[in-house]
Write a protein that holds these residues in place. Structure first.
Motif, PDB file in Angstrom:
ATOM      1  N   ALA A  70       0.829  -1.211   0.000  1.00 35.15           N
ATOM      2  CA  ALA A  70       0.000   0.000   0.000  1.00 35.15           C
ATOM      3  C   ALA A  70       0.862   1.260   0.000  1.00 35.15           C
ATOM      4  CB  ALA A  70      -0.924  -0.008   1.219  1.00 35.15           C
ATOM      5  N   ASN A  71       2.069   1.171   0.552  1.00 37.44           N
ATOM      6  CA  ASN A  71       2.912   2.358   0.690  1.00 37.44           C
ATOM      7  C   ASN A  71       4.088   2.383  -0.277  1.00 37.44           C
ATOM      8  OD1 ASN A  71       2.040   4.058   3.199  1.00 37.44           O
ATOM      9  ND2 ASN A  71       1.716   1.913   3.737  1.00 37.44           N
ATOM     10  N   GLU A  72       4.015   1.488  -1.258  1.00 40.45           N
ATOM     11  CA  GLU A  72       5.059   1.423  -2.288  1.00 40.45           C
ATOM     12  C   GLU A  72       6.470   1.350  -1.688  1.00 40.45           C
ATOM     13  OE1 GLU A  72       4.330   4.054  -5.722  1.00 40.45           O
ATOM     14  OE2 GLU A  72       2.379   4.356  -4.764  1.00 40.45           O
ATOM     15  N   VAL A  73       6.597   0.439  -0.756  1.00 41.32           N
ATOM     16  CA  VAL A  73       7.915   0.143  -0.183  1.00 41.32           C
ATOM     17  C   VAL A  73       8.306  -1.247  -0.682  1.00 41.32           C
ATOM     18  CG1 VAL A  73       9.183  -0.340   1.961  1.00 41.32           C
ATOM     19  CG2 VAL A  73       7.570   1.584   1.856  1.00 41.32           C
ATOM     20  N   THR A  74       9.436  -1.334  -1.365  1.00 39.89           N
ATOM     21  CA  THR A  74       9.883  -2.618  -1.917  1.00 39.89           C
ATOM     22  C   THR A  74      10.893  -3.245  -0.970  1.00 39.89           C
ATOM     23  OG1 THR A  74       9.686  -1.665  -4.105  1.00 39.89           O
ATOM     24  CG2 THR A  74      10.905  -3.736  -3.945  1.00 39.89           C
TER      25      THR A  74
END
Ligand SMILES: Cc1cc2nc3c(=O)[nH]c(=O)nc-3n(C[C@H](O)[C@H](O)[C@H](O)COP(=O)(O)OP(=O)(O)OC[C@H]3O[C@@H](n4cnc5c(N)ncnc54)[C@H](O)[C@@H]3O)c2cc1C
Length: 410
Positions: A70-74
């Motif tokens: 959801a927070n675009e953390v890879t």
């Protein structure tokens, strides 16, 4: 301006706190967390506490996959980093891959200090989930577990091993557990706690030899020798500075950073156990506490998001031994000349020791009284004058000392 990419090297407490703090502060660019462990960030303190006794996952994970999505953390696991290329800004992985980055946060933590030749199946060092899970398999009734070093980690592991049914013997050259970290009175109280619970304490004597074998480990002291089934070595950590060194960063006792967390290379920050930060109260210091790592991460995130910030709070930590909670605040800055005042009864595991200098509080350590330290933090932040009698007097609520100042100010 195009969005910046931020890469965190090391997937531990700093990484999780940085990712969350960046998003809360409106950083919009991609965030990539690269770690060498096979799993994402987890609560390392659990490894010597609940995870070691129960093996459960309650509250273990710091970044849920759904939150990352959801927070675009890879999150890239099992990906050791070789170095940061200061010229291009890329993070270079050991397998040859490169991740383009505008900002890098180096958070490689630390690794257990080892003694030369002390290795084998019966020897344990606890830093990772895998280490803790391997030790848990060895904790059972009838097993005799040795713990070398009775600091925070060693005493927590001793408590957990005993709770799991094992017999435990702790070796430490200091005569009182944790006295150097928490003062002699709290040290004595915790030493008594472990003794009453049934830990075999071998304190104050030199260890002359340790012989690891296939059936156990023999520890030789001046008083004789003791063979344990397994030996857990808890003699501190060393900062994992290899990536920093290969990247050309200035490294002393850890990666040297300023009060904002900036290293000697532009756009590369460092935080947590690996970083020696320039603290406004304590000078250059490297500490190994979760709260400090998280506050440093939050300061870096704010700075990167455009609001330069300093991790300048008094250092705080906790340790849990059996079900007894111990906390420390501001102990990094203690001096031998500070006076120490006790509130409550440390010996009864219900009290707080305060450190005072020139009529001001500079630190405190509590047993089962974390609330005392919350007030202490305010008294320290606001630099409210206090005296020993007030602090020791249990008929005065500590909060009253805060209110007293408000009246004075008005
Ligand atoms: C068993 C245990 C119990 C603890 N209990 C407490 C406690 O009760 N209270 C407290 O305040 N503190 C406690 N601590 C200390 C606390 O866990 C640390 O201060 C905290 O983990 C520091 O966070 P960090 O992000 O700097 O490092 P870490 O959490 O260690 O994360 C660093 C990560 O970087 C990875 N890494 C290293 N090199 C590379 C590389 N080249 N490439 C990619 N990844 C790499 C490491 O494998 C690791 O996953 C405890 C520590 C341990 C080990």
């Amino acid at each position: 301006m195009s969005e910046q990419t931020l890469v965190v090297v090391g997937a531990g407490h700093v990484a999780a706190a940085t990712a969350r703090a960046l998003r809360r502060r409106g950083f919009a660019g991609p965030v990539v967390v690269v770690g060498d462990e096979p799993v994402g960030p987890y609560q390392r303190p659990h490894l010597s506490k609940e995870r070691l006794t129960s093996g459960g996952e309650d509250g273990l994970w710091l970044l849920a996959p759904a939150w990352c999505e959801a927070n675009e953390v890879t999150l890239r696991t099992s990906s050791p980093v070789d170095r940061i290329d200061a010229g291009t800004g890329s993070v270079l992985l050991a397998d040859g891959a490169a991740i383009a980055a505008d900002v890098v946060v180096l958070a490689t933590g630390g690794r257990p200090r080892r003694l030369a030749g002390l290795e084998g199946e019966r020897v344990h060092h606890i830093r990772t989930l895998a280490d803790s899970d391997r030790l848990r398999e060895c904790l059972a009734a009838g097993r005799r577990i040795g713990v070398l070093g009775g600091g925070f980690l060693g005493s927590e592991i001793a408590a957990a091993a005993l709770s799991a049914g094992a017999e435990v013997v702790v070796f430490d050259r200091d005569p009182v557990l944790l006295a150097r970290a928490l003062g002699p009175d709290i040290g004595a109280a915790l030493t008594g706690l472990h003794q009453r619970r049934g830990i075999d304490l071998r304190l104050g004597g030199a260890i002359t030899e340790i012989r690891p074998g296939t059936d156990g480990v023999t520890v030789v002291t001046l008083d004789g020798s003791e063979t344990v089934d397994d030996l857990v070595v808890c003699i501190g950590i060393e900062p994992s500075t290899e990536v920093a060194v290969r990247s050309g960063l200035v490294v002393g006792n850890g990666v040297e950073v300023d009060a904002h967390g900036r290293t000697s290379v532009p756009n590369v920050f460092a935080a947590g156990d690996v970083a020696a930060h320039d603290h406004p109260l304590y000078g250059r210091v490297r500490v190994e506490h979760v709260d400090v790592a998280q506050r440093q991460a939050a300061a870096i995130a704010a700075t990167v998001a455009g609001r330069p910030s300093v991790a300048g709070d008094a250092h705080w930590f906790w340790t849990d031994q059996y079900h007894v909670n111990v906390q420390g605040l501001g102990l990094t800055g203690r001096r031998a000349t500070d006076s120490v005042v006790t509130r409550g009864s440390l010996a009864d595991l219900d009290g707080t020791a305060f450190w005072l200098r020139d009529g001001r509080l500079v630190g405190g350590a509590s047993i089962e009284r974390g609330e005392d330290l919350s007030v202490a933090r305010e008294l320290m932040d606001l630099e409210i004058p206090v005296n020993a009698e007030q602090l020791a007097d249990e008929s005065i609520e500590l909060e009253e000392l805060l209110e007293q100042e408000e009246v004075t100010v008005r």
